[in-house]
Design a protein around this motif. Structure first.
Motif, PDB file in Angstrom:
ATOM      1  N   UNK A  63       0.809  -1.215   0.000  1.00 16.22           N
ATOM      2  CA  UNK A  63       0.000   0.000   0.000  1.00 16.22           C
ATOM      3  C   UNK A  63       0.843   1.266   0.000  1.00 16.22           C
ATOM      4  N   UNK A  64       2.106   1.160   0.328  1.00 14.96           N
ATOM      5  CA  UNK A  64       2.991   2.320   0.274  1.00 14.96           C
ATOM      6  C   UNK A  64       3.644   2.463  -1.096  1.00 14.96           C
ATOM      7  N   UNK A  65       3.446   1.479  -1.970  1.00 12.52           N
ATOM      8  CA  UNK A  65       4.032   1.515  -3.309  1.00 12.52           C
ATOM      9  C   UNK A  65       3.062   2.212  -4.260  1.00 12.52           C
ATOM     10  N   UNK A  66       3.453   3.359  -4.841  1.00 11.97           N
ATOM     11  CA  UNK A  66       2.540   4.086  -5.736  1.00 11.97           C
ATOM     12  C   UNK A  66       2.144   3.267  -6.972  1.00 11.97           C
ATOM     13  N   UNK A  67       3.025   2.430  -7.492  1.00 10.65           N
ATOM     14  CA  UNK A  67       2.691   1.618  -8.668  1.00 10.65           C
ATOM     15  C   UNK A  67       1.586   0.618  -8.330  1.00 10.65           C
ATOM     16  N   UNK A  68       1.653   0.032  -7.134  1.00  6.30           N
ATOM     17  CA  UNK A  68       0.619  -0.918  -6.715  1.00  6.30           C
ATOM     18  C   UNK A  68      -0.722  -0.209  -6.567  1.00  6.30           C
ATOM     19  N   UNK A  69      -0.707   0.987  -6.005  1.00  3.66           N
ATOM     20  CA  UNK A  69      -1.953   1.732  -5.812  1.00  3.66           C
ATOM     21  C   UNK A  69      -2.560   2.106  -7.165  1.00  3.66           C
ATOM     22  N   UNK A  70      -1.729   2.514  -8.124  1.00  7.34           N
ATOM     23  CA  UNK A  70      -2.245   2.834  -9.458  1.00  7.34           C
ATOM     24  C   UNK A  70      -2.850   1.601 -10.120  1.00  7.34           C
ATOM     25  N   UNK A  71      -2.176   0.466  -9.985  1.00  6.37           N
ATOM     26  CA  UNK A  71      -2.676  -0.763 -10.591  1.00  6.37           C
ATOM     27  C   UNK A  71      -4.019  -1.166  -9.969  1.00  6.37           C
ATOM     28  N   UNK A  72      -4.122  -1.042  -8.647  1.00  9.44           N
ATOM     29  CA  UNK A  72      -5.384  -1.365  -7.986  1.00  9.44           C
ATOM     30  C   UNK A  72      -6.491  -0.407  -8.399  1.00  9.44           C
ATOM     31  N   UNK A  74      -6.766   1.095 -11.264  1.00 11.97           N
ATOM     32  CA  UNK A  74      -7.190   0.731 -12.615  1.00 11.97           C
ATOM     33  C   UNK A  74      -8.035  -0.533 -12.603  1.00 11.97           C
ATOM     34  N   UNK A  75      -7.605  -1.550 -11.855  1.00 12.57           N
ATOM     35  CA  UNK A  75      -8.296  -2.839 -11.878  1.00 12.57           C
ATOM     36  C   UNK A  75      -9.616  -2.804 -11.119  1.00 12.57           C
ATOM     37  N   UNK A  76      -9.621  -2.240  -9.942  1.00  8.96           N
ATOM     38  CA  UNK A  76     -10.798  -2.327  -9.080  1.00  8.96           C
ATOM     39  C   UNK A  76     -11.753  -1.154  -9.229  1.00  8.96           C
ATOM     40  N   UNK A  86      -9.245   4.264 -21.971  1.00  8.53           N
ATOM     41  CA  UNK A  86      -9.595   3.079 -21.188  1.00  8.53           C
ATOM     42  C   UNK A  86     -10.934   2.548 -21.671  1.00  8.53           C
ATOM     43  N   UNK A  87     -11.053   1.233 -21.652  1.00  8.10           N
ATOM     44  CA  UNK A  87     -12.289   0.588 -22.080  1.00  8.10           C
ATOM     45  C   UNK A  87     -12.748  -0.331 -20.963  1.00  8.10           C
TER      46      UNK A  87
END
Length: 134
Positions: A63-72, A74-76, A86-87
Protein backbone atom coordinates in the motif's frame (compact mmCIF):
# COMPACT_ATOMS: atom_id res chain seq x y z
CA UNK A 1 0.36 -77.39 56.17
CA UNK A 2 2.02 -74.21 55.08
CA UNK A 3 1.52 -70.95 56.74
CA UNK A 4 -0.17 -68.30 54.68
CA UNK A 5 1.68 -65.03 54.66
CA UNK A 6 -0.26 -62.48 56.59
CA UNK A 7 -0.20 -58.75 56.23
CA UNK A 8 2.35 -57.56 58.67
CA UNK A 9 2.50 -54.14 60.26
CA UNK A 10 5.49 -53.16 58.15
CA UNK A 11 3.71 -54.12 54.91
CA UNK A 12 0.66 -52.09 55.93
CA UNK A 13 2.77 -49.04 56.72
CA UNK A 14 4.64 -49.47 53.43
CA UNK A 15 1.35 -49.70 51.51
CA UNK A 16 0.06 -46.53 53.20
CA UNK A 17 3.29 -44.66 52.44
CA UNK A 18 3.25 -45.76 48.78
CA UNK A 19 -0.40 -44.64 48.43
CA UNK A 20 0.39 -41.30 50.10
CA UNK A 21 3.33 -40.70 47.73
CA UNK A 22 1.22 -41.64 44.70
CA UNK A 23 -1.59 -39.33 45.76
CA UNK A 24 0.77 -36.47 46.52
CA UNK A 25 2.39 -36.80 43.06
CA UNK A 26 -0.87 -37.11 41.11
CA UNK A 27 -1.86 -33.42 41.31
CA UNK A 28 1.55 -31.96 40.36
CA UNK A 29 1.86 -34.39 37.44
CA UNK A 30 -1.61 -33.42 36.22
CA UNK A 31 -0.74 -29.74 36.52
CA UNK A 32 2.54 -30.31 34.68
CA UNK A 33 0.73 -32.00 31.79
CA UNK A 34 -1.89 -29.22 31.64
CA UNK A 35 0.82 -26.55 31.60
CA UNK A 36 2.72 -28.34 28.83
CA UNK A 37 -0.48 -28.47 26.78
CA UNK A 38 -1.08 -24.77 27.44
CA UNK A 39 2.49 -23.93 26.41
CA UNK A 40 2.03 -25.88 23.16
CA UNK A 41 -1.23 -24.06 22.38
CA UNK A 42 0.32 -20.68 23.12
CA UNK A 43 3.32 -21.49 20.91
CA UNK A 44 0.99 -22.37 18.02
CA UNK A 45 -1.02 -19.19 18.61
CA UNK A 46 2.19 -17.15 18.64
CA UNK A 47 3.28 -18.68 15.33
CA UNK A 48 -0.11 -17.84 13.78
CA UNK A 49 0.08 -14.25 15.05
CA UNK A 50 3.63 -13.83 13.74
CA UNK A 51 2.50 -15.08 10.31
CA UNK A 52 -0.40 -12.60 10.41
CA UNK A 53 1.98 -9.77 11.36
CA UNK A 54 4.25 -10.70 8.46
CA UNK A 55 1.30 -10.75 6.08
CA UNK A 56 0.12 -7.34 7.31
CA UNK A 57 3.63 -5.89 6.99
CA UNK A 58 3.76 -7.11 3.37
CA UNK A 59 0.33 -5.57 2.75
CA UNK A 60 1.48 -2.27 4.27
CA UNK A 61 4.52 -2.33 2.00
CA UNK A 62 2.26 -2.87 -1.01
CA UNK A 63 0.00 0.00 0.00
CA UNK A 64 2.99 2.32 0.27
CA UNK A 65 4.03 1.51 -3.31
CA UNK A 66 2.54 4.09 -5.74
CA UNK A 67 2.69 1.62 -8.67
CA UNK A 68 0.62 -0.92 -6.72
CA UNK A 69 -1.95 1.73 -5.81
CA UNK A 70 -2.25 2.83 -9.46
CA UNK A 71 -2.68 -0.76 -10.59
CA UNK A 72 -5.38 -1.36 -7.99
CA UNK A 73 -7.16 1.85 -8.98
CA UNK A 74 -7.19 0.73 -12.61
CA UNK A 75 -8.30 -2.84 -11.88
CA UNK A 76 -10.80 -2.33 -9.08
CA UNK A 77 -12.07 1.23 -9.54
CA UNK A 78 -11.59 1.55 -13.32
CA UNK A 79 -9.50 4.72 -13.01
CA UNK A 80 -7.72 5.97 -16.07
CA UNK A 81 -4.56 8.08 -16.43
CA UNK A 82 -4.99 11.47 -18.11
CA UNK A 83 -4.57 11.13 -21.88
CA UNK A 84 -5.01 7.35 -21.75
CA UNK A 85 -7.92 5.57 -23.48
CA UNK A 86 -9.59 3.08 -21.19
CA UNK A 87 -12.29 0.59 -22.08
CA UNK A 88 -14.65 -1.27 -19.79
CA UNK A 89 -16.32 -4.41 -21.12
CA UNK A 90 -19.79 -4.53 -19.63
CA UNK A 91 -20.86 -7.93 -20.97
CA UNK A 92 -18.41 -10.81 -20.97
CA UNK A 93 -20.35 -12.93 -23.48
CA UNK A 94 -18.78 -13.05 -26.96
CA UNK A 95 -20.35 -11.00 -29.75
CA UNK A 96 -22.87 -12.94 -31.83
CA UNK A 97 -22.32 -13.40 -35.52
CA UNK A 98 -25.04 -13.46 -38.16
CA UNK A 99 -25.26 -17.25 -38.05
CA UNK A 100 -25.45 -17.46 -34.28
CA UNK A 101 -28.79 -18.30 -32.73
CA UNK A 102 -30.39 -15.39 -30.88
CA UNK A 103 -30.36 -15.71 -27.15
CA UNK A 104 -33.58 -15.88 -25.20
CA UNK A 105 -34.28 -12.77 -23.16
CA UNK A 106 -33.65 -13.31 -19.49
CA UNK A 107 -36.62 -12.64 -17.21
CA UNK A 108 -35.72 -9.77 -14.93
CA UNK A 109 -37.08 -9.91 -11.41
CA UNK A 110 -38.53 -6.57 -10.34
CA UNK A 111 -36.96 -4.85 -7.34
CA UNK A 112 -38.41 -5.62 -3.91
CA UNK A 113 -39.96 -2.19 -3.44
CA UNK A 114 -41.91 -2.50 -6.70
CA UNK A 115 -43.28 -5.87 -5.60
CA UNK A 116 -44.21 -4.38 -2.23
CA UNK A 117 -45.96 -1.41 -3.84
CA UNK A 118 -47.91 -3.67 -6.20
CA UNK A 119 -49.07 -5.79 -3.26
CA UNK A 120 -50.20 -2.63 -1.42
CA UNK A 121 -52.13 -1.48 -4.49
CA UNK A 122 -53.73 -4.93 -4.85
CA UNK A 123 -54.79 -4.86 -1.22
CA UNK A 124 -56.16 -1.33 -1.66
CA UNK A 125 -58.37 -2.35 -4.59
CA UNK A 126 -59.98 -5.08 -2.46
CA UNK A 127 -60.85 -2.58 0.30
CA UNK A 128 -64.38 -1.79 -0.99
CA UNK A 129 -65.55 -5.44 -0.88
CA UNK A 130 -67.59 -6.82 1.97
CA UNK A 131 -66.09 -9.29 4.39
CA UNK A 132 -68.56 -11.97 3.30
CA UNK A 133 -66.65 -12.52 0.06
CA UNK A 134 -69.61 -11.70 -2.21
Amino acid sequence: MGRRPQLTGRAAVLAVVVCAIAMSLAYPVREYIAQRRSITELTEQRAELLAKIKELDERRGQLQDPAYIKRQARERLFYCEPGQKCYVVMDDTPAQGEDAAPQKPVAVKPPWYQTLWESVEAADTGKGRKAGGG
